[in-house]
Design a protein around this motif. Sequence first.
Motif, mmCIF file in Angstrom:
data_model
loop_
_atom_site.group_PDB
_atom_site.id
_atom_site.type_symbol
_atom_site.label_atom_id
_atom_site.label_comp_id
_atom_site.label_asym_id
_atom_site.label_seq_id
_atom_site.Cartn_x
_atom_site.Cartn_y
_atom_site.Cartn_z
ATOM 1 N N GLU A 1 0.824 -1.205 0.000
ATOM 2 C CA GLU A 1 0.000 0.000 0.000
ATOM 3 C C GLU A 1 0.865 1.265 0.000
ATOM 4 N N THR A 2 1.964 1.213 0.730
ATOM 5 C CA THR A 2 2.868 2.367 0.761
ATOM 6 C C THR A 2 3.526 2.572 -0.597
ATOM 7 N N ILE B 1 4.292 14.504 -7.985
ATOM 8 C CA ILE B 1 4.617 14.886 -6.603
ATOM 9 C C ILE B 1 5.770 14.014 -6.113
ATOM 10 N N ALA B 2 6.801 14.652 -5.587
ATOM 11 C CA ALA B 2 7.955 13.904 -5.075
ATOM 12 C C ALA B 2 7.547 13.109 -3.840
ATOM 13 N N GLY B 3 7.922 11.891 -3.820
ATOM 14 C CA GLY B 3 7.573 11.039 -2.665
ATOM 15 C C GLY B 3 8.721 10.157 -2.245
ATOM 16 N N ALA B 4 9.910 10.767 -2.130
ATOM 17 C CA ALA B 4 11.102 9.980 -1.796
ATOM 18 C C ALA B 4 10.971 9.316 -0.429
ATOM 19 N N SER C 1 8.577 6.422 -0.675
ATOM 20 C CA SER C 1 9.240 5.308 -1.357
ATOM 21 C C SER C 1 10.237 4.637 -0.424
ATOM 22 N N GLY C 2 10.925 5.473 0.373
ATOM 23 C CA GLY C 2 11.878 4.920 1.331
ATOM 24 C C GLY C 2 11.200 4.066 2.379
ATOM 25 N N LEU C 3 10.011 4.511 2.836
ATOM 26 C CA LEU C 3 9.254 3.722 3.816
ATOM 27 C C LEU C 3 8.835 2.390 3.214
ATOM 28 N N ARG D 1 11.797 0.191 3.270
ATOM 29 C CA ARG D 1 12.103 -0.319 4.617
ATOM 30 C C ARG D 1 11.128 -1.420 5.018
ATOM 31 N N LEU D 2 9.855 -1.243 4.691
ATOM 32 C CA LEU D 2 8.861 -2.279 5.005
ATOM 33 C C LEU D 2 9.160 -3.561 4.235
ATOM 34 N N SER D 3 9.582 -3.416 2.991
ATOM 35 C CA SER D 3 9.940 -4.590 2.192
ATOM 36 C C SER D 3 11.129 -5.308 2.804
ATOM 37 N N GLU D 4 12.084 -4.516 3.261
ATOM 38 C CA GLU D 4 13.255 -5.119 3.908
ATOM 39 C C GLU D 4 12.864 -5.815 5.212
ATOM 40 N N CYS D 5 11.941 -5.208 5.946
ATOM 41 C CA CYS D 5 11.436 -5.848 7.171
ATOM 42 C C CYS D 5 10.774 -7.183 6.851
ATOM 43 N N ALA D 6 9.975 -7.182 5.788
ATOM 44 C CA ALA D 6 9.313 -8.427 5.391
ATOM 45 C C ALA D 6 10.338 -9.498 5.060
#
Length: 694
Positions: A596-597, A609-612, A615-617, A620-625
């Motif tokens: 979703e993020t 719209i910039a959403g760095a 995208s970083g969040l 990080r969530l993917s890395e947590c998974a």
Amino acid sequence: MAFDFNTFGCMVFGDEEMKSRLPKDIYESLKSSIEENRSIDPKIADVVANAMMHWAIEHGATHYTHWFQPMTNITAGKHDSFLSVEKNGKMALHFSGKELIKGEPDASSFPNGGLRNTFEARGYTAWDCTSPAFVRDGTLYIPTAFCAYTGEALDTKTPLLRSMSVISEQALRFLRLFGNKKATRVSATVGAEQEYFLIDRALYEKRLDLKLCGRTLFGARPSKGQEMEDHYLGRIRLRVAAFMKELDEELWRLGVSAKTKHNEVAPAQHELAPIFDTVNIAGDHNQLTMEMMRIVAKRNGLACLLHEKPFAGVNGSGKHNNWSLSANDGTNLLDPGKNPYENMQFLVMLCAVITAVDRHAALLRMSAAVAGNDERLGGHEAPPAIISIFLGEQLTSVLTEIAKGHSPMCQKMSSLDTGVPTLPAFTRDDSDRNRTSPFAFTGNKFEFRMVGSSASIACANYVLNTIVAESLDEICTRLEKSSDFDTEVQAIIRDTMEQHGRIIFNGNNYTEEWVKTAESLGIVHLRDTIEAASAYIDPKSVEVLSKYHVLTPVECEARYDILLENYAKIVTIEANTMLEMTQRELLPAIIRAAGETAQSASSLSACGIAGARISGLAQRLSECADAVFTAADQLREALTHVHEEQCTYSCAVYARDTIKPLMASLREAVDSAEELVSKDCWPIPNYTDLLHRV
């Protein structure tokens, strides 16, 4: 409506009921069996059973059960109705002396350490007339001991009863030497302070770990834990107060003398303390207290947690076992009196305890060993896994001076000066309290603070009774052989301080300096249940327990196996619970949050719209998974090898050294993800809600 204190013990077949319902000769025979610690006369059993049944029926009972305490830290019993069929086919109410005295549960289905095979199922329960029967939920509960067909104890009560006889015999011998001819029985007395947590029932039902394991296996630290120290002895919240009121009244009806209640240090943590009673009855009452806590909590929309460490990062729960020795003439053997420096009976009794605790520190440490306690001991919230004794400066000084051949000086009691003239003046105690000590003298008793909140107090107390009885036995033998009593008393104090004084420590048990000092003194440091379990089979432990017929060598070996097997089972259940929660609840939530993020970042980007950061969040969530996937796979793989271990010891070691570190890794990965996922998307209640929503 106010509670009618005249109804205290109304559901108990106690002394008043027995006296009013039994013929005088039957009552006196039963009473003498209880007071003189001897077997009940089988001839009176039918009369007692009939009176007990009719009293129980009047109090709503339809069934009876032999209530016993297998080595599971909880109680058990099968329920039989009073109905029987007469020869004419009519139904009748019947309860015989034989049914009162003996029961026959399955002995192979409870922890037995190899004492019983599956095909060797017969076991016996035997009526413990020293603990009164009571009625609860339509059943007459008859306290009993539980043993195998071959005679070995399969419970915690049997060795406790054995140890009560031993300590009484040696303590009476001790009192006779100091001139006491009135006492005919000495009882170990105990007051068991019970700590526990209360949380909202609806939140509890949403956490599989709490339901299956009694503790949270996941959970990021809350914003507020116990940092403000505002919960201890604070105002009791309305829901908790209602629970406590109902619990008190339920316990009072059952004859449990619940006395003190208050908030403990951690949020949602509380304590209940009873008035002292003989150790056997105190043990039964503590089991009743734990059972009623769970029942009453559920009625009030709450869940009672008795695990030693339900929540990481806040204090866990213990059970402060306040132990003393009292004779039936009113003498407390651990009462220093007004002038402890010249009370030689008390000082020599103190020496017996010091000797016992130093000599059998490993056995005493073992008596508090359960898997949950490993999470609590040594965590700057409970005593370390090192046994020491706190006496206070005055008593330590008195013993030290006598050991040196000096006459200790009378130390006048000082008044406490608060600096406020309107406050009443009062005398200050001889010594401060030391809450960091595992075994502290607190006026006229010793407080053993190591016992875990979920554990039966029986093991700790049969160990204490036995090891102190051994010391008293040796002291009495020395005094009986000596031609100069006073000189021998001085020698006993001197020898005790020289040989066992190392166990006395009045400082801060939480410091690393004490850990190093204790090790340099040769004081054992058994860090976990596996290390502590070995005390059961240590030759010194087996010798003292078997010498006084508290446990046979075979029973010691069985308990060693049970303790290790139970440890491995608990760790395995917790690991499997973690995997189930991860696979079915937590990992899907992390993946969903990452997706979703990422979708939000993509939508913003499509709109220019910039959403760095977003995208970083997502990254990080993917890395947590990924971290959770990896940790879960490693834990799952390790669990497949659990049953490859060949013995209970190696299985327990594998659980500690392989499974638990992988559980910690999985928890770390999940807790890191919890801090990133929206609360609305996290599928289980968090620590803030669990600790603060009551």
